[in-house]
Write a protein that holds these residues in place. Structure first.
Motif, PDB file in Angstrom:
ATOM      1  N   ALA A  83      16.939  21.693  10.034  1.00 17.99           N
ATOM      2  CA  ALA A  83      17.675  22.804  10.636  1.00 17.99           C
ATOM      3  C   ALA A  83      19.095  22.882  10.084  1.00 17.99           C
ATOM      4  O   ALA A  83      19.605  23.978   9.824  1.00 17.99           O
ATOM      5  N   LYS A  84      19.716  21.738   9.876  1.00 21.91           N
ATOM      6  CA  LYS A  84      21.076  21.712   9.330  1.00 21.91           C
ATOM      7  C   LYS A  84      21.108  22.277   7.913  1.00 21.91           C
ATOM      8  O   LYS A  84      21.955  23.101   7.576  1.00 21.91           O
ATOM      9  N   LYS A  85      20.146  21.861   7.075  1.00 21.23           N
ATOM     10  CA  LYS A  85      20.082  22.362   5.705  1.00 21.23           C
ATOM     11  C   LYS A  85      19.755  23.850   5.666  1.00 21.23           C
ATOM     12  O   LYS A  85      20.250  24.585   4.819  1.00 21.23           O
ATOM     13  N   ALA A  86      18.915  24.300   6.594  1.00 21.11           N
ATOM     14  CA  ALA A  86      18.532  25.709   6.630  1.00 21.11           C
ATOM     15  C   ALA A  86      19.714  26.582   7.030  1.00 21.11           C
ATOM     16  O   ALA A  86      19.914  27.658   6.452  1.00 21.11           O
ATOM     17  N   ALA A 114      14.118  21.130  15.413  1.00 21.56           N
ATOM     18  CA  ALA A 114      14.545  22.243  14.561  1.00 21.56           C
ATOM     19  C   ALA A 114      15.090  23.388  15.406  1.00 21.56           C
ATOM     20  O   ALA A 114      16.071  24.034  15.025  1.00 21.56           O
ATOM     21  N   ARG A 115      14.468  23.637  16.562  1.00 20.49           N
ATOM     22  CA  ARG A 115      14.975  24.674  17.464  1.00 20.49           C
ATOM     23  C   ARG A 115      16.354  24.305  18.007  1.00 20.49           C
ATOM     24  O   ARG A 115      17.238  25.146  18.106  1.00 20.49           O
ATOM     25  N   GLU A 116      16.523  23.049  18.368  1.00 21.67           N
ATOM     26  CA  GLU A 116      17.826  22.591  18.861  1.00 21.67           C
ATOM     27  C   GLU A 116      18.887  22.685  17.783  1.00 21.67           C
ATOM     28  O   GLU A 116      20.059  22.877  18.084  1.00 21.67           O
ATOM     29  N   GLY A 117      18.478  22.540  16.527  1.00 27.43           N
ATOM     30  CA  GLY A 117      19.412  22.639  15.411  1.00 27.43           C
ATOM     31  C   GLY A 117      19.804  24.059  15.062  1.00 27.43           C
ATOM     32  O   GLY A 117      20.690  24.275  14.247  1.00 27.43           O
ATOM     33  N   GLY A 118      19.136  25.064  15.657  1.00 27.64           N
ATOM     34  CA  GLY A 118      19.540  26.439  15.437  1.00 27.64           C
ATOM     35  C   GLY A 118      18.494  27.342  14.820  1.00 27.64           C
ATOM     36  O   GLY A 118      18.735  28.535  14.657  1.00 27.64           O
TER      37      GLY A 118
END
Length: 121
Positions: A83-86, A114-118
């Motif tokens: 998620a951070k890289k995306a 991944a949802r928590e990451g945005g």
């Protein structure tokens, strides 16, 4: 005598059924998950051009000392890093491809992280 189908053959049958329903575009790419006995892999793919935009696995250098084996904690770390890289590449929404795996355990942990990451899906 009836023979029981293996787990992997059942997974591949589910994968083929979903293959035509899930497509990734440049605006909304596909987040694909693969897990083996020892590792877990996730990648974001643009199906229109056939290119991988972002990929993360439990083999990455960022996770080398932090993880041991393929478990739920490892899946959470992989999902968070993905998620951070995306978000660094301006990807906010994706289509989730569980690749025939049941939405349970490691696959669910990766998706939730991944949802928590945005990421939105």
């Amino acid at each position: 005598m009836l023979k029981k189908r293996s787990r992997n053959k059942l997974r591949l049958a589910r994968k083929v059924r979903l293959k035509y329903k899930i497509r990734g575009t440049l605006e909304k790419p596909r987040l694909c998950v693969f897990k083996s006995l020892n590792h877990i892999y996730a990648q974001i793919i643009d199906d229109a051009s056939g290119k991988t935009i972002v990929s993360v696995s439990s083999l990455d250098n960022q996770l080398q000392g932090k993880v041991k084996g393929c478990n739920i904690e490892t899946a959470k770390l992989v999902g968070a890093i993905l998620a951070k890289k995306a978000t660094e590449k301006d990807i906010s929404s994706v289509v989730f491809d569980r690749n025939g795996y049941l939405y349970h355990g490691k696959v669910k942990a990766l998706a939730d992280a991944a949802r928590e990451g945005g990421l939105i899906f």
